[in-house]
Design an enzyme around this catalytic site. Structure first.
Site, mmCIF file in Angstrom:
data_model
loop_
_atom_site.group_PDB
_atom_site.id
_atom_site.type_symbol
_atom_site.label_atom_id
_atom_site.label_comp_id
_atom_site.label_asym_id
_atom_site.label_seq_id
_atom_site.Cartn_x
_atom_site.Cartn_y
_atom_site.Cartn_z
ATOM 1 N N SER A 183 -9.968 -0.318 7.093
ATOM 2 C CA SER A 183 -9.314 -0.189 5.786
ATOM 3 C C SER A 183 -8.708 -1.474 5.254
ATOM 4 O O SER A 183 -8.324 -1.527 4.084
ATOM 5 C CB SER A 183 -8.247 0.913 5.832
ATOM 6 O OG SER A 183 -8.863 2.170 5.881
ATOM 7 N N LYS B 207 0.855 -1.186 0.000
ATOM 8 C CA LYS B 207 0.000 0.000 0.000
ATOM 9 C C LYS B 207 0.890 1.234 0.000
ATOM 10 O O LYS B 207 1.880 1.302 0.732
ATOM 11 C CB LYS B 207 -0.901 -0.025 1.243
ATOM 12 C CG LYS B 207 -1.889 1.124 1.347
ATOM 13 C CD LYS B 207 -2.787 0.938 2.566
ATOM 14 C CE LYS B 207 -3.779 2.077 2.723
ATOM 15 N NZ LYS B 207 -4.682 1.871 3.889
ATOM 16 N N SER C 285 -9.413 2.127 2.380
ATOM 17 C CA SER C 285 -8.206 2.727 1.805
ATOM 18 C C SER C 285 -7.154 1.710 1.383
ATOM 19 O O SER C 285 -6.250 2.046 0.627
ATOM 20 C CB SER C 285 -7.598 3.742 2.782
ATOM 21 O OG SER C 285 -7.044 3.104 3.909
#
Length: 566
Positions: free
Chosen positions: A284, A188, A260
């Site tokens: 997330s 990420k 996210s």
């Protein structure tokens, strides 16, 4: 000494004079739920704030808040999620992984791309494929499919081939580093890697390069894993919208991925990477894993170090794997767990080996919203399954999460807000709105929220009377409570259902069904063992989304017309 106080005796004498100098800001007191002060006291407070509070506020801001992201100067107020004291010692025992005997290499690249980490590891160890060959397969898929899914920010091709070549050379010398040796993966894009942008998904920071090796990246590099891409983070780790678009769900590409850790979930689901590292403050990892139908672990708070990672809340942020299976999650957790010397909240957690847990000795609760197939399968495998309800009296868990996350986030992005960069944020109803509201949460009320959190943790601890429980992984209350307590959860896919408003009867687009297996803090191995037991006799986690053939009447938004730049 005259302190300038407007006490009871001189209040009337100086009130009119003080009003001219400090008009009473009644609305400000009302926003703080402090309207109970009379005008005299309000004036006294305003004068004290101007003369005393503001100079200290400005001094502290100059000292620690000129940079955004919370990468430096962490708060010494450390949250420890452990329910009993543990003697600190170095974790050295590795998990005992099952061996896949007689494994054969598939004939086509797509079949290879959807193999599990442990299966790919066996191919590499047996020298049926090289890491460079495997890396090329995933780079090809990243370039082909990420423009449709909008799930990739940067392809790290040069670094990937360098690391793959090293992995092959080490293996050729007879040294095997473990199940992640030579395995491609994605991070990420809030996780720093030198020489590549770490954009935090935000147009404000899209050219930012942080020349720091994040702790989790170091751990994966030492395990021989190969970084092939920086994957989408929603802007400043909020939902699935980022500066380049909005990440899509591979099972239904006209639907967004949510959460996210959008890029890690979408990319893993579509076979663009065998596994990825995401993060969760509140939902997330769990939400995009639920939407995209991947197996994921939100580990115990503190299990994985966060140095070099953009911070939202130092007492809530966690890093965890998104994978094809629970066994893969265990392998990744084994590589990245342990004490990070620069992360005050990280711990050496004495986890058991999830591959060695005797699940027949476990008592597992199931909530009303638990997936009945999971309950039935675990019961058939000898687990003592009992009805369960996690009771607690705190009714403000969702509010406690908001106060904690928003205030902490604002502390890490104070300069960003003060310089009006929030006006450029990709979704104005997200961080900009929440952080403006957080500006008027008082320190007293923030601490009261933390006291409420402590009460919640104690009540959950007292009422957690089972070894684990099964429940809806996407329920917002469970997400809030789980993150406040710091408990781990494994999200597992359990089936599919038809999408609503389908474009045709022959559409291959689907809605994934998932459930969560929750365990007490420091018992990630229990949740993983139960998830592995379920997946050992089911194949929902092995299904592939319809990337190439979504149906003759289905539209594909943003068809790939060019490759993603490396």
């Amino acid at each position: 000494m005259d302190s300038g106080k407007l006490g009871p005796k001189n209040c009337g004498e100086h009130l009119e004079q003080a009003k001219n100098e400090f008009p009473v800001c009644k609305c400000g007191f009302d926003m703080l739920d402090a309207g109970f002060f009379n005008d005299c006291k309000k004036l006294e407070i305003q004068k004290g704030a101007k003369d005393f509070n503001i100079p200290i506020i400005r001094s502290n801001r100059k000292l620690v808040a000129t940079e955004n992201g919370g990468l430096r100067d962490p708060s010494p107020l450390v949250f420890n999620s452990a329910w009993k004291s543990q003697e600190a010692k170095r974790v050295t025992d590795k998990f005992n992984y099952p061996v896949c005997f007689g494994i054969q290499i598939p004939k086509n690249d797509e079949d290879i791309a959807f193999m599990s980490v442990l299966e790919l590891g066996q191919l590499l160890k047996a020298k049926l494929i090289t890491s460079e060959e495997l890396t090329q397969i995933f780079l090809n898929r990243l370039k082909r499919y990420s423009p449709v899914l909008e799930s990739v920010i940067t392809i790290t091709e040069e670094l990937a081939f360098q690391q793959a070549k090293e992995a092959d050379q080490v293996l050729a010398k007879g040294k095997y580093l473990g199940p992640l040796h030579g395995i491609p993966y994605g991070l990420k894009d809030i996780i720093a890697v030198p020489d590549y942008p770490t954009t935090w998904g935000s147009k404000s920071f899209k050219d930012q390069v942080i020349d720091v090796e994040a702790w989790v990246y170091k751990r994966l590099k030492s395990a021989g894993a190969v970084l092939v891409a920086k994957l989408v983070s929603g802007s400043l780790a909020y939902d699935d919208t980022w500066f380049g678009g909005r990440t899509r769900n591979p099972w239904n590409i006209e639907e967004f991925s949510t959460g996210s850790s959008a890029g890690p979930a979408s990319s893993t689901s579509a076979g663009l990477v065998p596994f990825a590292i995401g993060s969760e403050t509140v939902g997330s990892i769990t939400y995009p894993a639920t939407r995209c139908g991947v197996t994921a672990l939100r580990p115990t708070f503190g299990a994985v170090g966060r140095t070099g990672v953009m911070s939202i809340s130092e007492s809530l942020d966690k890093l965890g794997p998104l994978c094809r299976s629970a066994a893969d999650c265990a392998a990744v957790l084994d590589a990245i767990r342990g004490k990070d010397p620069d992360d005050l909240s990280s711990r050496d957690i004495m986890l058991g080996d999830p591959f060695s847990v005797d699940i027949t000795k476990l008592t597992v609760g199931y909530l009303e919203d638990a997936d009945k197939e999971v309950v039935g399968v675990l019961k058939s495998k000898g687990v003592n399954m009992v009805p369960f309800n996690l009771n607690y009296t705190v009714d403000s868990a969702q509010g406690i999460v908001s106060f904690t996350m928003d205030v902490d986030m604002l502390a890490h992005f104070d300069e960003w807000q003060r310089s009006n960069q929030d006006d450029e944020f990709e979704a104005q109803d997200q961080w900009p709105l929440e952080l403006r509201r957080a500006r008027v949460i008082s320190a007293v009320d923030y601490i009261q929220a933390q006291r409420g959190r402590s009460k919640l943790i104690q009540e959950v601890k007292e009422n957690f009377t089972v070894d684990a429980f099964i429940g809806d992984s996407g329920d917002w209350e469970k997400v809030c409570v789980g993150n406040l307590v710091g408990m781990p959860v494994v999200v597992i896919p359990t089936g599919f259902k038809k999408i609503s408003n389908a474009p045709s009867d022959d559409t291959r687009r689907k809605t994934t069904i998932t459930t969560g297996i929750y365990a007490p803090p420091d018992h990630d191995h229990v949740a993983l063992a139960l998830a592995m037991a379920y997946q050992s006799v089911t194949n929902h986690h092995k299904q592939r989304p319809p990337i190439d053939n979504i149906g003759p009447n289905d539209s594909i938004p943003n068809p790939p017309s060019s490759a993603v730049p490396a």
